[in-house]
Design a protein around this motif. Sequence first.
Motif, PDB file in Angstrom:
ATOM      1  N   GLU A 145       0.839  -1.195   0.000  1.00 63.18           N
ATOM      2  CA  GLU A 145       0.000   0.000   0.000  1.00 63.18           C
ATOM      3  C   GLU A 145       0.878   1.250   0.000  1.00 63.18           C
ATOM      4  N   ILE A 146       0.493   2.222  -0.813  1.00 65.14           N
ATOM      5  CA  ILE A 146       1.166   3.516  -0.827  1.00 65.14           C
ATOM      6  C   ILE A 146       0.159   4.575  -0.397  1.00 65.14           C
ATOM      7  N   VAL A 189       9.193   4.942  -6.565  1.00 68.53           N
ATOM      8  CA  VAL A 189       9.187   3.601  -5.975  1.00 68.53           C
ATOM      9  C   VAL A 189       9.525   2.579  -7.057  1.00 68.53           C
ATOM     10  N   THR A 190      10.516   1.730  -6.781  1.00 69.69           N
ATOM     11  CA  THR A 190      10.800   0.572  -7.624  1.00 69.69           C
ATOM     12  C   THR A 190      10.436  -0.669  -6.826  1.00 69.69           C
ATOM     13  N   LEU A 197       4.323  11.166  -7.799  1.00 73.32           N
ATOM     14  CA  LEU A 197       4.503   9.755  -7.444  1.00 73.32           C
ATOM     15  C   LEU A 197       4.816   8.967  -8.700  1.00 73.32           C
ATOM     16  N   ILE A 198       5.960   8.280  -8.704  1.00 67.36           N
ATOM     17  CA  ILE A 198       6.371   7.431  -9.815  1.00 67.36           C
ATOM     18  C   ILE A 198       6.543   6.015  -9.285  1.00 67.36           C
ATOM     19  N   VAL A 199       5.877   5.042  -9.902  1.00 68.96           N
ATOM     20  CA  VAL A 199       5.951   3.640  -9.482  1.00 68.96           C
ATOM     21  C   VAL A 199       6.408   2.813 -10.677  1.00 68.96           C
ATOM     22  N   ILE A 200       7.524   2.101 -10.527  1.00 68.06           N
ATOM     23  CA  ILE A 200       8.107   1.333 -11.611  1.00 68.06           C
ATOM     24  C   ILE A 200       8.299  -0.109 -11.166  1.00 68.06           C
ATOM     25  N   ASP A 257       4.389   2.344 -14.309  1.00 67.31           N
ATOM     26  CA  ASP A 257       4.799   1.539 -15.453  1.00 67.31           C
ATOM     27  C   ASP A 257       5.213   0.142 -15.009  1.00 67.31           C
ATOM     28  N   ASN A 258       4.715  -0.865 -15.729  1.00 65.60           N
ATOM     29  CA  ASN A 258       5.126  -2.260 -15.533  1.00 65.60           C
ATOM     30  C   ASN A 258       4.912  -2.727 -14.099  1.00 65.60           C
ATOM     31  N   ALA A 259       3.759  -2.388 -13.527  1.00 59.10           N
ATOM     32  CA  ALA A 259       3.455  -2.759 -12.146  1.00 59.10           C
ATOM     33  C   ALA A 259       2.134  -3.529 -12.089  1.00 59.10           C
TER      34      ALA A 259
END
Length: 227
Positions: A47-48, A111-112, A55-58, A131-133
């Motif tokens: 959870e974020i 976040v990676t 916010l960037i999630v990869i 992206d790609n999550a």
Amino acid sequence: MNKIVSITALTVALLSATNAVAGWNNDYEYVETKRLTMDASALEHFEIDAGAGSLIVIGDEVDDINVSAEIYQVDAGEEYCLSLDYANGDKQRAQLAANNCRSDTRIDVTVTLPAQLVTEIKDGSGRMVIDNASVSKIEDGSGSIKTTNNHTALAIEDGSGSIDIELIDGDVRINDGSGSIHVSDVTGQVTVRDGSGSINVNNATSFNLLSDGSGSVNLSNVNAKRM
């Protein structure tokens, strides 16, 4: 020597995200960058919970969650909230809390994480790029949302701001207050409840419009439609 530089669509999106918040820097002063890491090999859910900031999630082929958080404040030195830990002590669930407690701090978060880790996002304001999550749910107050190559069905509750979704493995459900909606390449059904703004859907199994306040509806390569 001549150098050939290749810029991917994701890179362009990340640059746009940075530029989108650059105007805030007149009010907010850069303070520091914090980095957090957690082993994600045993996690089933993430959870974020984020406040103001981009916010960037990869997603990637990794076993860890890695967080880079750039801190900006109106008055440098004020306390802020930033933590990455198990949710209520559950070793299979983790939570990132980033600036969900103060209004005078902005945190730009990258976040990676493992691409297949099911993730839910609650965000206050600021541009969001994924992206790609495997993001299953987004609750967003304001700011644009761009999601590409998502590995699970996706539900979005959005106050305002554009929504751009591409390559989703599953159904997409959107409840939107205002802002344009662009959805393409979805393996399942697209369901939309919209206040205002255009709706554009390309290449989906089916489309279901629950309600639409104002704005055009444009469909292409959609097998079944209910409006």
